[in-house]
Design a protein around this motif. Structure first.
Motif, mmCIF file in Angstrom:
data_model
loop_
_atom_site.group_PDB
_atom_site.id
_atom_site.type_symbol
_atom_site.label_atom_id
_atom_site.label_comp_id
_atom_site.label_asym_id
_atom_site.label_seq_id
_atom_site.Cartn_x
_atom_site.Cartn_y
_atom_site.Cartn_z
ATOM 1 N N PHE A 277 0.764 -1.138 0.081
ATOM 2 C CA PHE A 277 0.000 0.074 -0.120
ATOM 3 C C PHE A 277 1.056 1.457 -0.122
ATOM 4 N N TYR A 278 2.058 1.256 0.844
ATOM 5 C CA TYR A 278 2.814 2.401 0.757
ATOM 6 C C TYR A 278 3.350 2.730 -0.610
ATOM 7 N N LYS B 10 2.683 1.779 -3.479
ATOM 8 C CA LYS B 10 1.633 1.989 -4.548
ATOM 9 C C LYS B 10 1.273 3.413 -4.259
ATOM 10 N N ASN B 11 0.725 3.676 -3.113
ATOM 11 C CA ASN B 11 0.371 4.994 -2.859
ATOM 12 C C ASN B 11 0.970 6.221 -2.810
ATOM 13 N N VAL B 12 2.167 6.111 -2.000
ATOM 14 C CA VAL B 12 3.030 7.291 -1.638
ATOM 15 C C VAL B 12 4.200 7.371 -2.457
ATOM 16 N N LYS C 70 4.315 5.568 -5.516
ATOM 17 C CA LYS C 70 3.514 5.641 -7.150
ATOM 18 C C LYS C 70 4.299 4.339 -7.920
ATOM 19 N N ASP D 88 2.816 13.428 1.815
ATOM 20 C CA ASP D 88 2.395 12.539 0.727
ATOM 21 C C ASP D 88 1.582 11.408 1.349
ATOM 22 N N MET D 89 1.554 10.999 2.375
ATOM 23 C CA MET D 89 0.918 10.049 3.082
ATOM 24 C C MET D 89 -0.657 10.532 3.244
ATOM 25 N N GLU E 103 -1.865 13.179 1.713
ATOM 26 C CA GLU E 103 -2.736 13.546 0.449
ATOM 27 C C GLU E 103 -3.027 12.267 -0.338
ATOM 28 N N THR E 104 -2.374 11.234 -0.046
ATOM 29 C CA THR E 104 -2.776 9.865 -0.834
ATOM 30 C C THR E 104 -3.954 9.059 0.064
ATOM 31 N N VAL F 80 -3.361 7.273 2.512
ATOM 32 C CA VAL F 80 -3.084 5.642 2.358
ATOM 33 C C VAL F 80 -3.575 4.836 3.653
ATOM 34 N N GLU G 228 -7.238 4.108 3.204
ATOM 35 C CA GLU G 228 -7.342 2.810 2.356
ATOM 36 C C GLU G 228 -7.070 1.693 3.141
#
Length: 331
Positions: free
Chosen positions: A162-163, A165-167, A169, A315-316, A318-319, A321, A324
């Protein structure tokens, strides 16, 4: 707005480098508000203005040599504990500290709290890769838990996925299990059973066992291991890097004019190498699996490292994560 609760008194050079890091980050992230916990007169010495900054005064702090769990239970007004309490109460989104690692882990677990069904949150950091165009790999667990079950390593694989993929990218992150060989039959009972669980999981892109010697070659985007092994590997990496830089400096100094001239010609390349080896550029170590980001900077972190950790938290948030992850594990 993203609100970060900051332990302004944690670390070797607090509160100066903490405040200087915030000053750097404010230029790039005007959407971030900071709540600084600590001794107000000392903090104010280093602040140019109070834009997006609130100071909550407290005289108490957790020292580097304090026993973690006892400190968390007894020092209720410590800057670190008040920062964690702010996240628990919904007054802030994340905690940032360069203080006592064990105490921060305990504060994260006991005050901020775990995401439902995450039995053991893991300490994770993004480490550099020196091959290809990859920017690094996420390494979890780096020491939050000395003993782990195979199920914990599966949880770490999901958290890391998850990290990444989301943070970071990363599309379809490759997950590797740290082991003493690439064959599925290698390793301890822990890694053998974990290998089976990871292989069967449809929630991750498991690529099999990976060896420690291949970590810097980009063999995986996420590498999972138990906390004891992870901490030992991390410290070996740090020690090797420092030793190599020291040997290089000594060789240049003792090598005469030719060596010094060569070093001068290679100065830019050597600085680039040093920059790439500094994993604090990716931010701090995050205790992942909690209801809010709890990020740890190195005790000797400079302002640049603190600023990078603030970027990481932003970043965490804003996404989303954490949201999710919460939804995933509750299912």
């Amino acid at each position: 707005m993203v609100k970060i609760a900051v332990d302004a008194m944690g670390g070797d050079n607090a509160p100066q480098v903490i405040v200087e890091g915030i000053e750097l980050a404010r230029q790039d992230f005007p959407n971030v508000e900071f709540i600084l916990y600590g001794k107000e007169p000392e903090i104010k010495k280093y602040i140019s203005d109070l834009t997006n900054i609130t100071i909550v005064h407290t005289e108490e702090k957790i020292n580097s040599d304090d026993e973690p769990v006892k400190a968390v239970r007894r020092k209720k007004q410590a800057s670190m504990i008040l920062a964690a309490q702010a996240v628990k109460n919904g007054e802030a989104d994340a905690v940032l500290s360069a203080g006592n690692t064990g105490a921060l882990l305990a504060a994260g677990l006991f005050v901020v709290g775990r995401i439902n069904n995450v039995e053991r949150p893991g300490l994770m950091s993004t480490l550099p890769v020196f091959k290809g165009d990859l920017d690094g790999f996420d390494f979890i667990d780096m020491g939050a838990n000395a003993d782990n079950k195979p199920e914990h390593l599966l949880t770490y694989a999901v958290l890391g996925t998850f990290y990444a993929k989301n943070v970071r990218k990363v599309v379809n992150p490759r997950v590797g299990l740290l082991n003493n060989g690439t064959e599925a039959t290698k390793g301890s009972e822990l890694t053998k059973t974990a290998h089976e669980l990871l292989s069967e999981s449809k929630d991750i892109n498991f690529v099999g066992n990976v060896e420690a010697r291949d970590l810097f070659n980009g063999v995986a985007d996420v590498v999972v291991t138990d906390g004891f092994t992870g901490n030992a590997v991390l410290k070996t990496m740090e020690g090797t890097g420092l030793a190599m830089m020291s040997i290089l400096k000594d060789s240049i100094k003792s090598g005469g004019t030719k060596s010094k001239l060569g070093a001068l010609l290679l100065k830019d390349s050597l600085l680039q190498l040093k920059e790439k080896m500094d994993y604090s550029n990716h931010g701090g170590a995050v205790l992942f699996g909690l209801k809010g980001p709890v990020v740890k900077c190195h005790g000797s972190a400079d302002a640049k490292a603190v600023s990078a950790a603030i970027r990481q938290i932003n970043d965490m948030q804003e996404t989303a994560v954490i949201n999710e992850l919460t939804t995933f594990f509750e299912k």
